[in-house]
Design a protein around this motif. Sequence first.
Motif, mmCIF file in Angstrom:
data_model
loop_
_atom_site.group_PDB
_atom_site.id
_atom_site.type_symbol
_atom_site.label_atom_id
_atom_site.label_comp_id
_atom_site.label_asym_id
_atom_site.label_seq_id
_atom_site.Cartn_x
_atom_site.Cartn_y
_atom_site.Cartn_z
ATOM 1 N N GLY A 1 1.700 -0.563 4.763
ATOM 2 C CA GLY A 1 2.501 0.642 4.911
ATOM 3 C C GLY A 1 3.155 1.157 3.648
ATOM 4 O O GLY A 1 3.684 2.257 3.635
ATOM 5 N N ASP B 1 2.170 10.427 -3.185
ATOM 6 C CA ASP B 1 1.835 10.083 -1.812
ATOM 7 C C ASP B 1 2.237 11.215 -0.871
ATOM 8 O O ASP B 1 3.418 11.497 -0.709
ATOM 9 C CB ASP B 1 2.596 8.800 -1.461
ATOM 10 C CG ASP B 1 2.086 8.158 -0.199
ATOM 11 O OD1 ASP B 1 1.684 8.897 0.708
ATOM 12 O OD2 ASP B 1 2.110 6.931 -0.121
ATOM 13 N N SER C 1 0.067 5.278 1.292
ATOM 14 C CA SER C 1 -0.754 5.952 2.284
ATOM 15 C C SER C 1 -2.206 5.906 1.837
ATOM 16 O O SER C 1 -2.514 5.636 0.683
ATOM 17 C CB SER C 1 -0.286 7.387 2.487
ATOM 18 O OG SER C 1 -0.909 8.242 1.565
ATOM 19 N N THR C 2 -3.103 6.172 2.784
ATOM 20 C CA THR C 2 -4.531 6.112 2.465
ATOM 21 C C THR C 2 -5.003 7.344 1.699
ATOM 22 O O THR C 2 -6.164 7.427 1.352
ATOM 23 C CB THR C 2 -5.363 6.022 3.760
ATOM 24 O OG1 THR C 2 -4.900 7.039 4.635
ATOM 25 C CG2 THR C 2 -5.232 4.689 4.412
ATOM 26 N N THR D 1 11.297 8.858 7.961
ATOM 27 C CA THR D 1 10.548 7.668 7.594
ATOM 28 C C THR D 1 10.756 6.611 8.673
ATOM 29 O O THR D 1 11.824 6.528 9.282
ATOM 30 C CB THR D 1 10.996 7.160 6.218
ATOM 31 O OG1 THR D 1 10.248 6.016 5.907
ATOM 32 C CG2 THR D 1 12.477 6.817 6.183
ATOM 33 N N LEU E 1 2.077 11.412 2.403
ATOM 34 C CA LEU E 1 2.786 11.013 3.622
ATOM 35 C C LEU E 1 4.246 10.664 3.341
ATOM 36 O O LEU E 1 5.090 10.745 4.223
ATOM 37 C CB LEU E 1 2.099 9.822 4.304
ATOM 38 C CG LEU E 1 0.733 10.108 4.916
ATOM 39 C CD1 LEU E 1 0.265 8.921 5.729
ATOM 40 C CD2 LEU E 1 0.751 11.351 5.793
ATOM 41 N N LYS E 2 4.546 10.249 2.099
ATOM 42 C CA LYS E 2 5.955 9.999 1.784
ATOM 43 C C LYS E 2 6.660 11.299 1.444
ATOM 44 O O LYS E 2 7.855 11.447 1.693
ATOM 45 C CB LYS E 2 6.063 9.020 0.630
ATOM 46 C CG LYS E 2 5.891 7.597 1.122
ATOM 47 C CD LYS E 2 6.132 6.619 0.020
ATOM 48 C CE LYS E 2 5.442 5.329 0.357
ATOM 49 N NZ LYS E 2 5.024 4.611 -0.818
ATOM 50 N N ASN F 1 7.930 3.215 3.427
ATOM 51 C CA ASN F 1 6.780 3.159 4.311
ATOM 52 C C ASN F 1 6.140 4.522 4.497
ATOM 53 O O ASN F 1 6.810 5.531 4.540
ATOM 54 C CB ASN F 1 7.255 2.628 5.665
ATOM 55 C CG ASN F 1 6.189 1.852 6.355
ATOM 56 O OD1 ASN F 1 5.215 2.426 6.813
ATOM 57 N ND2 ASN F 1 6.346 0.550 6.417
ATOM 58 N N SER F 2 4.827 4.524 4.635
ATOM 59 C CA SER F 2 4.116 5.780 4.902
ATOM 60 C C SER F 2 4.177 6.165 6.372
ATOM 61 O O SER F 2 3.836 7.280 6.729
ATOM 62 C CB SER F 2 2.651 5.652 4.491
ATOM 63 O OG SER F 2 2.560 5.555 3.100
ATOM 64 N N ASN F 3 4.541 5.247 7.224
ATOM 65 C CA ASN F 3 4.686 5.569 8.645
ATOM 66 C C ASN F 3 5.896 6.473 8.846
ATOM 67 O O ASN F 3 6.909 6.308 8.182
ATOM 68 C CB ASN F 3 4.904 4.293 9.454
ATOM 69 C CG ASN F 3 3.636 3.821 10.092
ATOM 70 O OD1 ASN F 3 2.558 4.345 9.837
ATOM 71 N ND2 ASN F 3 3.761 2.820 10.942
ATOM 72 N N ALA G 1 -3.123 5.020 8.626
ATOM 73 C CA ALA G 1 -3.110 5.841 7.415
ATOM 74 C C ALA G 1 -2.386 5.149 6.276
ATOM 75 O O ALA G 1 -1.807 5.794 5.427
ATOM 76 C CB ALA G 1 -2.475 7.188 7.723
ATOM 77 N N THR G 2 -2.381 3.828 6.258
ATOM 78 C CA THR G 2 -1.603 3.136 5.233
ATOM 79 C C THR G 2 -2.400 2.031 4.547
ATOM 80 O O THR G 2 -3.360 1.505 5.082
ATOM 81 C CB THR G 2 -0.343 2.481 5.834
ATOM 82 O OG1 THR G 2 -0.747 1.444 6.733
ATOM 83 C CG2 THR G 2 0.498 3.475 6.573
#
Lengths: 263, 794
Positions: free
Chosen positions: B195, B147, B198-199, B160, B149-150, B165-167, B190-191
């Motif tokens: 969350g 991922d 991520s997408t 984070t 975003l992570k 969470n990807s946020n 984007a999740t």
Amino acid sequence: MKQNNILFFVLGFLLSSLFLSCSERINLPLNPSDSKLVIEGEVTNLPGPYFVKLSQSVAYESSPIILPVTADSVIMSTSEGQRELLTSNQPGIYQTNSLIGKEGVTYELAVYHKGKQYLASSTMPNLVSIDSVYSYPDLFNPDLFNVAARILDPVNQTNYYRYFLSGNPKLQGNFYVLDDVLINGSKWNFSTNRDDLKRGDSVVFNLLSIDRPNFLIWRVLVENNINGTDNQLSPDNPKSNFSGDCLGYFSAHSISSRIVYIP
Amino acid sequence: MFRLIQFSFFIFILQITNPIFAQNVTISGYVTDKSNSENIKGAMIQITSLTGVGVYSNSYGFYSLTIPKGNHTVTVKYLGFETIEQSITVEENKTINFALPKKNRQIAQVVIKSKKNKQDISSTQMGKVDLDMKEVEKIPVILGEKDVLKTIQLLPGIMTAQEGNSNFVVRGGNTDQNLIQLDEATVYNATHLLGFFSTFNSDAVKDVSVYKGNMPAEYGGRLSSIVDIKMKEGSKKYLSFGGGIGLIASRLYVESPLFNQKASFLVAGRRTYVDAFTALSSDSNVKRSALYFYDFNGKFNYNFDDKNKLYVSGYFGRDRLGLNGLFIVDYGNTTLTTRYNRIINDKLFSNTSLIYNNFNYDVTLNFQNIDFDLYVRSILTDFSLKQDFDYFLNDKNSLKFGFLGTYHNVLPGEVSSSNPIIASNTLSKSNGLELAAYIQNDHKISEKLNLNYGLRLSFYGLIGNNTNYNYDEFGRVIDTLKLSGLNMSNVVLNPEPRVTATYKLNEETSLKASYARNAQYIHLLSNNTSAQPTDRWVLSNNNIRPGISDQFAIGYFRNFEGFEFNVETYYKILQNQIDYKTGALLRANETIDKDLIYGDGRAYGVELFFKKNTGKLTGWVSYTLSRSERRFSEVSDGAWFLSRFDRPHYLNVVAMYELNKKWSFSATLVYYTGNAVTFPSGIYGLNGNLNSTNLNNNNYFLNYGNTRNSQRFPDYFRMDIAATLKLKETPTWYHDLNFSLYNLTGMKNPYLITFKSDEVTRENFIEKTYLFTFVPAITYNFRFKKNIVKNETE
């Protein structure tokens, strides 16, 4: 068969790790705050006496002892010119003796305590009656029941409601608030989410028509009570409708009640 | 003083017109990945024989360099690739393309002895991180799902939002202050799965760059960061397919050249299969539950000739959560980008993009017991046109200029129901137009001093159908203004200057300083740190002011044999921040802007980053010391209070170890100070129903707090490990097994802390909810590759 077991093990594992969580009780160091006066006062359309309850806030603890407060004087007056000094038979509890609650009348409560004055007023809205009540099985467990009331919201006014169940010791402490922004003029089902009622139980559904200041207070109490979760919009203390630094509310409201029996 | 200015202006003109004086020629072309012919952006092309003469390839891999006639040595380098050195003879303008071979880890130790392989310290870019997708593959994440975003949350200054969470939050901002773009299309949510994922399917991602607020003028639109994600184009050399089978999801991709290497494509897809298991359950509720997501990425590119290229790329993803027959939440993003690259002449490169993106959700509720049914549809759509020019003026100046126009169409909630009363409560649409024009110059003032300066001019207003409200002091609507037609209203113009200066102390060390202003016209209203599909995006209007940020930063960058070290410190000022009035409700609230309050923010911090790039052991240590505060006149009597993402200490350690050709290991460590939160400080009782029979009951125990966010969650600590076993590695066939263990030490890090009251004993208690202790995962990855270009070998 064996393969199925493995599948379910994997599934259970996934679900528990992803979507179910574990909880445990913890202790946290908290900053204690000063004690505040708490005033709770009500006038209803039902026959009196009406009560005012005075107490004090305490530091957060597991079994708080809420102590009553004795005021110098507690006075209630109405927009129709009546004025009454409330009397006290037990510590912290004050009651009216002759005042009559009527729809459309504005009531004012004055509490004098330690040289300070706390003032609030509230106007009793017109009564909105419960049409009918009913119970229905819980979505997830058909042995448990929820109750709901059908109410016809008056179309030509803004209504604010607070409703709760009473008459059963296990039902204490859940209040619901609603305004008619979304439902104005419609017949609406006011539902509760107490799913711990069983067949044979009976409860009282109470519908209170409250004024706007009380709606705002109760909405914050119900939705924004500071409970630590990270998911709160703006954790904040509810403002009381009293002038002066105190907690609580003064509400003149009309009540419609119905007994619900779960067959 | 005046003379001095005149003199420097003269020098400036001289530099701009420099080519007139010498017998100069221009070399230009593309830098590509040798293995698959995909473009490489940001590669450095340097003329070794002429000190200080060099240029970076642009977003599409194009470069242009003006040099004197004659013989030269060119070096081309980029992170993760072998540096190539080539002798060239140029007598006239010439196209020279460079194909960089991927760095092989086994021989990396030898190559690194050469000084030329060092990270670049002279670029005029600060606060920027490029993610090496090779590292993303190695770093352990929850449930083995790679991922991006992570992974960026392990870098300095990027925190984070919540566990798993990807946020994320960048340099003390908020979660909605990050612009996440996939091939230039904005991805609003984007999740996946609230969350937890991520997408972005990493099989389809080519590179990721994060700009932490100091972006050059070509980027803008958010206060805190830009995450620029580029999809793979698809190999022009080989046919390849591959994928992975994980615990919760499977992936598959195919890429191939087409039409004699004139074109290529990539298609990648993913789907989770938790619902395949839930369907087998004997529990009817579990059986009825819907719980899955899927997504597709696709990209196609076509070379008309050497000078004209077309790219079409898109993303489509959906999530479905709920209980069938009762409630269903269905949401997802769609993006579509069409880009046309044209080399107008050997110095001028043009890109034209047409972009569409859409985020929508549907909520269906059907509670028959209380005659309640509801269907809510919410749609956010953007249409954008973007034109960029890269003008490689001379060996001292590289200009970029262009414009962007975006039309936002927001349908916050269209309600339908069998009950006409509910159905009449549709929320008003809003439409806005965001325009931006920019110009920037990467200017080599001297061999030691490089400057990037530019201006972005952003213009925003409501256009088309909109409803504006004016409120009195009690929040009652006093005036409703229905807008329509092409007349713009609530118009704002924001000049956003950007400047970064780099001063090279020596070949290994540089000092940098920068300033950037950003404006933001679309805001997310959310009561969660996790990503919920029903979070609401709102456009700036007569009440909601555009957010403004100003960020100042200075940094020290140093490289030594195989290591890089940098320190950046920043100070950020935020204007027109949004918070909520006490008792504000986000759901089904037409007049939401009356419930908002506006204030300021400030954030500052120091970020330390130490990275080892070579050897068997690679990895980094990242530490951020920071503060983030907000100020609203309605909160805490207008005093500064901590943002909930104020986490003074934030430490990440990432280690990757290549044991041998078969086994490699990795580990991460995350530590940070707990969130700033508001806990109760006192408690009081209310009856809520005063009558003679229950006067001494306190039906309701209520908590009240002190100052906003004056207390803290417990500190967070977690360690993850992963191991990769290569089963087979040949030029055509590769497969491996990846084992990972999330939260190795089984820390019960609180996800939530709730103050509760026991319903029977009425006793108050504090409860901590935690997720994810010891989550093992196994993923199988495979890849098949066949060279289908006859006259070339790998």
